[in-house]
Design an enzyme around this catalytic site. Structure first.
Site, short mmCIF file in Angstrom:
data_model
loop_
_atom_site.label_atom_id
_atom_site.label_comp_id
_atom_site.label_asym_id
_atom_site.label_seq_id
_atom_site.Cartn_x
_atom_site.Cartn_y
_atom_site.Cartn_z
N HIS A 102 0.86 -1.27 -0.09
CA HIS A 102 -0.08 -0.06 0.05
C HIS A 102 0.94 1.35 0.00
O HIS A 102 0.62 2.34 0.44
CB HIS A 102 -1.04 -0.09 1.09
CG HIS A 102 -0.52 -0.16 2.47
ND1 HIS A 102 0.26 -1.22 2.91
CD2 HIS A 102 -0.79 0.55 3.57
CE1 HIS A 102 0.33 -0.87 4.37
NE2 HIS A 102 -0.07 0.02 4.78
N ARG B 11 19.88 8.26 0.77
CA ARG B 11 19.47 9.63 1.15
C ARG B 11 19.35 9.94 2.59
O ARG B 11 19.02 11.22 2.97
CB ARG B 11 18.18 9.85 0.40
CG ARG B 11 18.20 9.86 -1.20
CD ARG B 11 16.91 9.73 -1.86
NE ARG B 11 17.29 9.11 -3.10
CZ ARG B 11 16.21 9.02 -4.03
NH1 ARG B 11 14.84 9.31 -3.58
NH2 ARG B 11 16.44 8.45 -5.01
N1 INI Z 1 4.91 3.33 7.21
C1 INI Z 1 5.87 3.81 6.56
O1 INI Z 1 6.22 4.77 7.06
N2 INI Z 1 6.76 3.25 5.53
C2 INI Z 1 6.38 2.17 4.93
O2 INI Z 1 7.26 2.07 3.96
C3 INI Z 1 5.07 1.59 5.18
N3 INI Z 1 4.84 0.24 4.58
O3 INI Z 1 5.57 -0.33 4.08
O4 INI Z 1 3.55 0.15 4.61
C4 INI Z 1 4.45 2.18 5.98
N4 INI Z 1 3.18 1.53 6.81
C5 INI Z 1 2.62 1.86 7.95
C6 INI Z 1 1.39 2.96 7.64
O5 INI Z 1 2.20 4.28 7.86
C7 INI Z 1 0.70 3.19 9.13
O6 INI Z 1 1.39 3.12 10.16
C8 INI Z 1 -0.21 2.15 9.36
O7 INI Z 1 -0.95 1.69 7.91
C9 INI Z 1 -1.09 2.40 10.33
O8 INI Z 1 -1.96 3.31 9.95
#
Ligand code: INI
Length: 155
Positions: A89, A128
């Site tokens: 996602h 980065r």
């Molecule tokens: N959150 C991130 O900060 N980086 C990511 O790559 C990521 N992935 O891989 O899904 C990610 N998912 C968690 C998202 O930000 C929320 O914490 C979660 O959906 C709960 O609301």
């Protein structure tokens, strides 16, 4: 004669909030270190740097808004890493954090800086975050100080 606002990178007396996502912590810890080091190098005292950790990048805008609403900070720095290879996602998380920060930043109350890396691989993100291509955390920290001093001149 025209007048130009002064570019000022002094962080003396500034209160800066940092919201950092724990997801992809190896990357975001490096961004956080880069940001804190640069703020201190520009004169922000360590007691005036406030760090809020959130689970993932999607949670960043909500916490930024609460911080902005207090009126207690001169700028907010958002740090995170969303990596396409690691998530199905990706687009939802990127869109959520990007539009949330953009709408808060465009309100113009205080500067809100976007230090969220969006990359295809962990390697690109690490590069980065200080390995090869500079440290995005340090860059946005400096931009935060520049903008706080610009905002205070705009009256
Ligand atoms: N959150 C991130 O900060 N980086 C990511 O790559 C990521 N992935 O891989 O899904 C990610 N998912 C968690 C998202 O930000 C929320 O914490 C979660 O959906 C709960 O609301």
């Amino acid at each position: 004669m025209s007048k130009e606002f002064e570019k000022n990178l002094s962080g003396n007396g500034k209160r800066i909030a940092i919201v950092v996502a724990e997801f992809n912590e190896m990357v975001t810890d490096a961004l956080l270190r880069g940001a804190v080091d640069r703020l201190e190098a520009l004169g922000v005292s360590s007691e005036n740097i406030f760090v809020a950790k959130v689970p993932g990048a999607f949670e960043i805008p909500g916490v930024c808004r609460r911080l902005a609403d207090t009126g207690s900070y001169d700028a907010i720095i958002a740090l995170g890493a969303v990596i396409r290879g690691e998530t199905s996602h990706y687009d939802a998380v990127v869109n959520g954090v990007t539009s949330g920060i953009a709408s808060l930043a465009s309100e113009g109350k205080i500067p809100v800086l976007f230090g969220v890396l969006t990359t295809d691989t962990v390697e690109q993100a690490l590069n980065r975050a200080g390995l090869k291509a500079g440290n995005k955390g340090a860059d946005v920290a400096q931009a935060a100080i520049q903008l706080t001093n610009l905002y205070s001149q705009i009256k």
